[in-house]
Design an enzyme around this catalytic site. Structure first.
Site, PDB file in Angstrom:
ATOM      1  N   SER A 141     -60.402   9.100  47.145  1.00 22.32           N
ATOM      2  CA  SER A 141     -59.736   7.883  47.587  1.00 22.32           C
ATOM      3  C   SER A 141     -60.361   6.738  46.804  1.00 22.32           C
ATOM      4  O   SER A 141     -61.469   6.870  46.275  1.00 22.32           O
ATOM      5  CB  SER A 141     -59.953   7.665  49.083  1.00 22.32           C
ATOM      6  OG  SER A 141     -59.663   6.334  49.467  1.00 22.32           O
ATOM      7  N   SER A 319     -78.767 -36.424  21.160  1.00 20.19           N
ATOM      8  CA  SER A 319     -78.022 -37.572  21.659  1.00 20.19           C
ATOM      9  C   SER A 319     -77.007 -38.040  20.635  1.00 20.19           C
ATOM     10  O   SER A 319     -77.214 -37.946  19.426  1.00 20.19           O
ATOM     11  CB  SER A 319     -78.986 -38.718  21.984  1.00 20.19           C
ATOM     12  OG  SER A 319     -78.278 -39.891  22.337  1.00 20.19           O
TER      13      SER A 319
END
Length: 468
Positions: A141, A319
């Site tokens: 199953s 940055s």
């Protein structure tokens, strides 16, 4: 429509791509579950786990006389192909789905059945010769084959994660040896504490991660208990006598892992306790790893207005507006991975709790969360090791200057001049800017020779013989 074939199921007919090895139930899952965008085909170990389980089931059915030799040999051949990495693109369903894993189980059943049909000279979809349900899913199953496949996959994935963990431990340990003579200040609550070496700090990183190897392995061993033969709810309906133990034995022989049949299959079928405890081990690792990354970011802060005790290898400009800025992007990304792992662990907890009666239908999100955790952590460990740890250098002079100028070294005087005198010296040093060294001599508390012996930073790195 020329490029499709018709297949049918309980709900009727549906077109499936003509060349696809999957069938109608997989196609329904493709149509129904457009959820995470992370497909079963992205988790190769899960697909391999399914193939191992289907091979073990076929072998057991053949041994019990339920499957003829031609079908058995061909199923084994296809499963071996899948284990070798073939047909993985034929598993296109979303990892998160309804149905308690039925779509995954049927995806495997259909791919194996259609490849067997091809080997036997039949058309794809001609299931009278090899049915996904009646042949490939024989004596099974979803409720036993699916969780067992998950467990096989998680054991394989855990082995890979542990290897990556061992590699980063070696990297930290190598840095510990490299920095063995770099004297620095230790800190508690972000305040100066007592001296140590940078090598001791990095060795501690290695030691704390090393503890998690045994935890991960011990918790992964819980996956060795499986419920094959339980079929729907653990009663073993449609499964022959002797099947559970025989199938577990076959799976152990095929995979090399010592799988055993659970002593109570009714209990084992809805139980998700092993997932919960293994997930907790990945969370524990994430918490430790994140703390280490926090430390690396702090230790490298600066370069002029921070601690700046270590240099992380520069990976990219930091940055779009501040020239020259370089950020600790690798520890940052690992921190974020750790946050995701911690969140996934909560998902596992909720999914495990949501089990009802004889089945837990939330296993798809449960298994996806754990597999995602293992993959994320493995990638993060490699990235941190390769792009950060291996390239770290020490600012030895800065570390030593902080030790010399620290009020924290007064702690070393405590056993010799008493807490009261030590507090007095520390307070005045803070107020006046004078050094601890000068104040001790000024108050004639100790001789210069004795003071030099006590405040030698190298003497403050390990326990001392206070009696002599």
């Amino acid at each position: 429509m020329e490029n499709t074939r018709k297949e049918s199921d309980l709900l009727g007919e549906l077109n499936v791509p003509k060349e696809a090895y999957y069938g109608v139930q997989t196609q329904r899952a493709i149509n129904n579950f457009k959820i995470s965008g992370q497909l079963l085909s992205s988790y190769s170990d899960f697909i391999i786990g399914l193939a191992y389980v289907k091979k073990a089931a076929a072998k057991t059915n053949y041994q019990l006389g339920l499957l003829d030799e031609e079908l058995y040999r061909n199923i084994v051949k296809v499963c071996d192909e899948i284990v070798d990495g073939k047909l993985h693109d034929q598993f296109p369903i979303d990892m998160i789905q309804g149905g308690a894993g039925t779509s995954v189980n049927m995806n495997a059943n259909e791919v194996i059945a259609n490849r067997v049909l091809e080997l036997m000279g039949h058309e794809k979809g001609d299931y009278q010769y090899c049915s996904p349900n009646d042949i490939v899913n024989l004596s099974q199953s979803t409720n036993d084959a699916y969780p067992t496949s998950i467990k096989v996959a998680l054991i394989i994935m855990n082995q890979r994660l542990v290897k990556k963990l061992e590699n980063i431990i070696k990297a930290f340990r190598a840095k510990g040896k490299e920095f063995h003579d770099v004297i620095k200040m230790g800190r508690t609550q972000l305040q100066d504490a007592v001296p140590m070496t940078l090598g001791q700090e990095f060795e501690a990183f290695a030691a704390t991660l090393e503890e998690d190897i045994s935890k991960l392995n011990a918790n992964a061993n819980l996956f060795l208990e499986i419920n094959m033969g339980a079929t729907a709810i653990g009663t073993g309906i449609n499964s022959p006598v002797g099947y559970p133990k025989m199938c577990a034995k076959n799976l152990a022989q095929i995979t090399g892992f010592p799988f055993i049949s659970a002593p109570n299959l009714v209990e084992a079928t809805p139980d998700t306790g092993s997932y919960v405890i293994y997930s907790s081990a990945t969370k524990r690792l994430a918490v430790k790893l994140s703390k280490i990354c926090n430390d690396l970011r702090l230790l490298s802060s600066g370069p002029r207005a921070g601690l700046f005790e270590i240099n992380l290898p520069p990976m990219q400009p930091g940055s779009s507006i501040m020239p020259g800025k370089v950020n600790p992007v690798i520890p940052e990304v690992v921190n974020q991975v750790c946050f995701k792992v911690i969140g996934n662990d909560l998902t596992v907890t909720f999914a495990a709790e949501a089990g009802q009666l004889q089945l837990n239908v939330m296993e798809p999100v449960l298994c996806h969360s754990i597999m995602e955790n293992i993959n994320f952590l493995g990638n993060a460990l490699d990235t941190l090791r390769e792009r950060c740890i291996n390239g770290i250098t020490a600012n030895k002079d800065i570390c030593y200057e902080m030790v010399k100028n620290s009020i924290g070294i007064v702690t070393a005087l405590n056993p010799y001049i008493g807490y009261k005198n030590s507090t007095k010296i520390a307070k005045e040093a803070l107020a006046t800017g004078k050094s601890v060294y000068d104040l001790v001599l000024e108050y004639n508390i100790l001789s210069q020779k004795r003071l030099d012996e006590i405040l030698d930073p190298k003497h403050m790195l390990n326990p001392e013989d206070l009696v002599s």
